[in-house]
Write an enzyme that holds these catalytic residues in place. Structure first.
Site, mmCIF file in Angstrom:
data_model
loop_
_atom_site.group_PDB
_atom_site.id
_atom_site.type_symbol
_atom_site.label_atom_id
_atom_site.label_comp_id
_atom_site.label_asym_id
_atom_site.label_seq_id
_atom_site.Cartn_x
_atom_site.Cartn_y
_atom_site.Cartn_z
ATOM 1 N N HIS A 157 0.819 -1.219 0.000
ATOM 2 C CA HIS A 157 0.000 0.000 0.000
ATOM 3 C C HIS A 157 0.850 1.266 0.000
ATOM 4 O O HIS A 157 0.343 2.351 -0.275
ATOM 5 C CB HIS A 157 -0.936 -0.006 1.222
ATOM 6 C CG HIS A 157 -2.021 -1.025 1.107
ATOM 7 N ND1 HIS A 157 -3.303 -0.710 0.716
ATOM 8 C CD2 HIS A 157 -2.018 -2.365 1.282
ATOM 9 C CE1 HIS A 157 -4.042 -1.808 0.681
ATOM 10 N NE2 HIS A 157 -3.278 -2.835 1.021
ATOM 11 N N ASP A 364 3.489 9.339 -0.751
ATOM 12 C CA ASP A 364 2.294 8.596 -0.364
ATOM 13 C C ASP A 364 2.095 7.482 -1.383
ATOM 14 O O ASP A 364 2.215 7.731 -2.590
ATOM 15 C CB ASP A 364 1.077 9.538 -0.392
ATOM 16 C CG ASP A 364 0.095 9.240 0.734
ATOM 17 O OD1 ASP A 364 0.006 8.062 1.114
ATOM 18 O OD2 ASP A 364 -0.572 10.169 1.197
HETATM 19 P P1 ADQ Z 1 -3.060 6.062 4.813
HETATM 20 O O1 ADQ Z 1 -1.749 6.769 4.839
HETATM 21 O O2 ADQ Z 1 -3.773 5.942 6.086
HETATM 22 O O3 ADQ Z 1 -2.901 4.598 4.167
HETATM 23 P P2 ADQ Z 1 -4.947 7.648 2.988
HETATM 24 O O4 ADQ Z 1 -5.105 7.058 1.645
HETATM 25 O O5 ADQ Z 1 -4.453 9.061 3.064
HETATM 26 O O6 ADQ Z 1 -4.016 6.698 3.742
HETATM 27 O O7 ADQ Z 1 -6.312 7.572 3.850
HETATM 28 C C1 ADQ Z 1 -6.972 6.391 4.084
HETATM 29 C C2 ADQ Z 1 -8.370 6.660 4.646
HETATM 30 O O8 ADQ Z 1 -8.314 7.287 5.921
HETATM 31 C C3 ADQ Z 1 -9.211 7.553 3.739
HETATM 32 O O9 ADQ Z 1 -10.397 6.855 3.441
HETATM 33 C C4 ADQ Z 1 -9.495 8.788 4.562
HETATM 34 O O10 ADQ Z 1 -10.830 9.285 4.427
HETATM 35 C C5 ADQ Z 1 -9.282 8.315 5.984
HETATM 36 N N1 ADQ Z 1 -8.774 9.465 6.748
HETATM 37 C C6 ADQ Z 1 -7.595 10.088 6.582
HETATM 38 N N2 ADQ Z 1 -7.521 11.136 7.422
HETATM 39 C C7 ADQ Z 1 -8.674 11.181 8.114
HETATM 40 C C8 ADQ Z 1 -9.204 12.034 9.107
HETATM 41 N N3 ADQ Z 1 -8.507 13.078 9.530
HETATM 42 N N4 ADQ Z 1 -10.444 11.772 9.607
HETATM 43 C C9 ADQ Z 1 -11.130 10.712 9.153
HETATM 44 N N5 ADQ Z 1 -10.698 9.885 8.206
HETATM 45 C C10 ADQ Z 1 -9.488 10.103 7.698
HETATM 46 C C11 ADQ Z 1 -2.111 3.814 3.310
HETATM 47 C C12 ADQ Z 1 -1.150 4.529 2.363
HETATM 48 C C13 ADQ Z 1 -1.917 5.356 1.338
HETATM 49 C C14 ADQ Z 1 -2.946 4.493 0.622
HETATM 50 C C15 ADQ Z 1 -3.798 3.718 1.608
HETATM 51 C C16 ADQ Z 1 -4.687 2.706 0.895
HETATM 52 O O11 ADQ Z 1 -0.249 5.356 3.092
HETATM 53 O O12 ADQ Z 1 -1.010 5.917 0.403
HETATM 54 O O13 ADQ Z 1 -3.792 5.343 -0.169
HETATM 55 O O14 ADQ Z 1 -2.991 2.992 2.523
HETATM 56 O O15 ADQ Z 1 -3.914 1.842 0.114
#
Ligand code: ADQ
Length: 474
Positions: A157, A364
């Site tokens: 991911h 990311d």
């Molecule tokens: P994350 O770094 O956690 O995950 P991101 O894709 O930015 O990834 O967000 C994942 C989910 O968390 C989204 O659905 C978002 O709505 C939710 N989220 C983020 N911030 C939030 C907040 N402040 N309040 C509520 N919800 C929040 C990892 C990788 C990413 C990749 C994902 C999926 O780092 O690059 O996109 O996995 O593969």
């Protein structure tokens, strides 16, 4: 149809509490698991004094889950240690934050072996096994060592780092070599796949045949398969009361000003300090925008027990305090910095009420917030996505205003450009991005990966893969 066994560090089917935002991964896996009557295996998130390998079986929302508890030492060395203090920073190009310790590596190997041992009795010969993310990279090779000949795939991911960075990790060869025991490795973008290929061809003299990396007996298909959104589900929030209420609250509170919104986990990879600095530069360089815009940054703490995260939180509080102190007036607060999470519906409303979506990670793997912002917009009057060129999402969403998150000047210019963008151009860009996101949604993602996993293991039998859109407008 073969049964699917999904394995990830944590298993999260149920929404936990009313502020939960059930991620795309849970939705995608739940659908695939239900269809094949599969199992989702992982850590419960709970500690146990001594590891017993006892599995807790449950059925959540029609999906069978199997979880194990880990010892405090496992959690410390494997999860807080190797996963979050070694691999996460290194794979996000933060060698300066990467902590190398033999205990961490030992804990990582031990927990991966424990996962394999406890999972083994659940595996039937025809099962497809799909392992997720950086916590479990060597799991496939532990299963092979246990004699399993099943088709086993892995999806990363997060980014795969360039060879020169990866080589700072003691044991980088063993770790990468262990991954060639997978039949398929999925990456979020071509850039991460290329970095993996660059490493393997030089270090192992592996050969590339089409999408396959070939080394001795190993044939591993390297697939670019960007994760998507559950567009129907997320877009469905347009009808929800919580979304409407959140949008109204935001718009009313803005009293005619343009809102710029950022939604992130509080993490150094998300480039939040740089983002605040860019916003400060915007206000300094564009006095006309003062009192006309506000930035809402939502960033609930994650991984609070790692010191680096506490430090970012303090830095952001100080930065937002300084910017507000410098520019605020009696009825205008330039930055609202909120430390809590919101539900999916509330986020939808917040995105929809914002004129600009600011997604500027330094690195990311993908970034789903970028896609969520686009889907939440009113097509008749859409806001503008300002997106880092270093998010995996930028390879698909070239119609966003693409910025370099290391340059606060470039980001400030990007925000100014987004704020000034005429309606017709906003609509055109939004339409193009929405089409891409809809075509490559989360169901496309899991189907594409599972088709590859269920497919042939030899290069010349490989079916052609549906092309992934790579947009190019700046
Ligand atoms: P994350 O770094 O956690 O995950 P991101 O894709 O930015 O990834 O967000 C994942 C989910 O968390 C989204 O659905 C978002 O709505 C939710 N989220 C983020 N911030 C939030 C907040 N402040 N309040 C509520 N919800 C929040 C990892 C990788 C990413 C990749 C994902 C999926 O780092 O690059 O996109 O996995 O593969």
């Amino acid at each position: 149809m073969s049964r699917l066994i999904a394995v990830s560090n944590r298993v999260q089917i149920e929404s936990e509490g009313e502020n939960a935002n059930r991620g795309g991964l849970a939705v995608a896996l739940a659908a695939a698991l239900r269809q094949s009557n599969g199992i989702w295996f992982g850590w419960s998130g709970e500690p146990t004094e001594t590891f017993t390998g006892q599995i807790a079986f449950r059925r959540d929302d029609g999906v069978a889950t199997a979880t194990i508890d880990l010892e405090p030492q496992d959690i410390d060395e494997y999860y807080n240690g190797f996963a979050n203090r070694t691999l996460w920073p290194l794979f996000h190009y933060r060698l300066d934050l990467t902590e190398i310790a033999r205990d961490f590596a030992g804990g990582y190997a031990r927990v991966n072996a424990r996962f394999a041992e406890t999972l083994a009795p659940l595996i039937a010969p025809d099962d497809l096994i799909w392992v997720h993310d950086y916590h479990l990279m060597p799991l496939g090779s532990h299963l092979r060592a246990g004699g399993f000949a099943n088709r086993i795939g892995f999806f990363l991911h997060i980014p795969w780092p360039p060879p020169s960075l990866l080589m700072s990790l003691p044991g980088h060869r063993e770790l990468t070599l262990s991954m060639l025991d997978y039949d398929v490795i999925g990456f979020q973008s071509e850039e991460w796949r290329q970095a993996f290929t660059d490493y393997a061809t030089v270090q192992f003299e592996a050969a590339i045949e089409g999408e396959y990396l070939c080394l001795g007996e190993h044939r591993t298909r390297l697939l670019v398969c960007p994760i998507g959104l559950d567009v129907a589900d997320f877009g469905g929030a347009v009808h929800s009361i919580a979304a409407k209420q959140a949008e109204t609250r935001l718009v009313v509170s803005a009293v005619g000003r343009d809102m710029i919104v950022g939604v992130d986990r509080l993490d150094y990879s998300k480039g939040l300090q740089e983002r605040f600095a860019a916003y400060e530069l915007l206000l300094t360089g564009h006095p006309d925008l003062r009192e006309k815009v506000s930035l809402l940054q939502i960033a609930p703490p994650s991984r609070g027990d790692v010191a680096t995260y506490r430090q970012i939180r303090e830095e952001l509080s100080a930065l937002s305090g300084r910017i507000n102190g410098e520019f605020a007036s009696i009825d205008w607060v330039p930055i609202r910095y909120v430390n809590q999470g919101y539900s999916r519906d509330e986020l939808f409303g917040i995105y929809r009420g914002a004129r600009v979506g600011l997604v500027t990670p330094l690195r990311d793997g993908m970034n789903l917030v970028a896609k969520e912002y686009v889907v939440a917009q009113d097509p008749a009057n859409p806001g503008v996505l300002v997106l880092s060129c270093f998010a995996g999402a930028a390879a698909q969403l070239g119609e966003a205003v693409i910025v370099n998150p290391h340059s606060i000047e470039d980001m400030a210019d990007g925000i100014a450009r987004a704020l000034a963008m005429p309606l017709a151009e906003r609509q055109e860009r939004h339409q193009a991005m929405l089409e891409t996101i809809t075509r490559h949604d989360v169901h496309w993602w899991s189907q594409t990966f599972l088709e590859a996993l269920g497919g042939p293991s030899l290069p010349d039998e490989a079916p052609p893969l549906a092309g992934v859109a790579v947009a190019g407008k700046g």
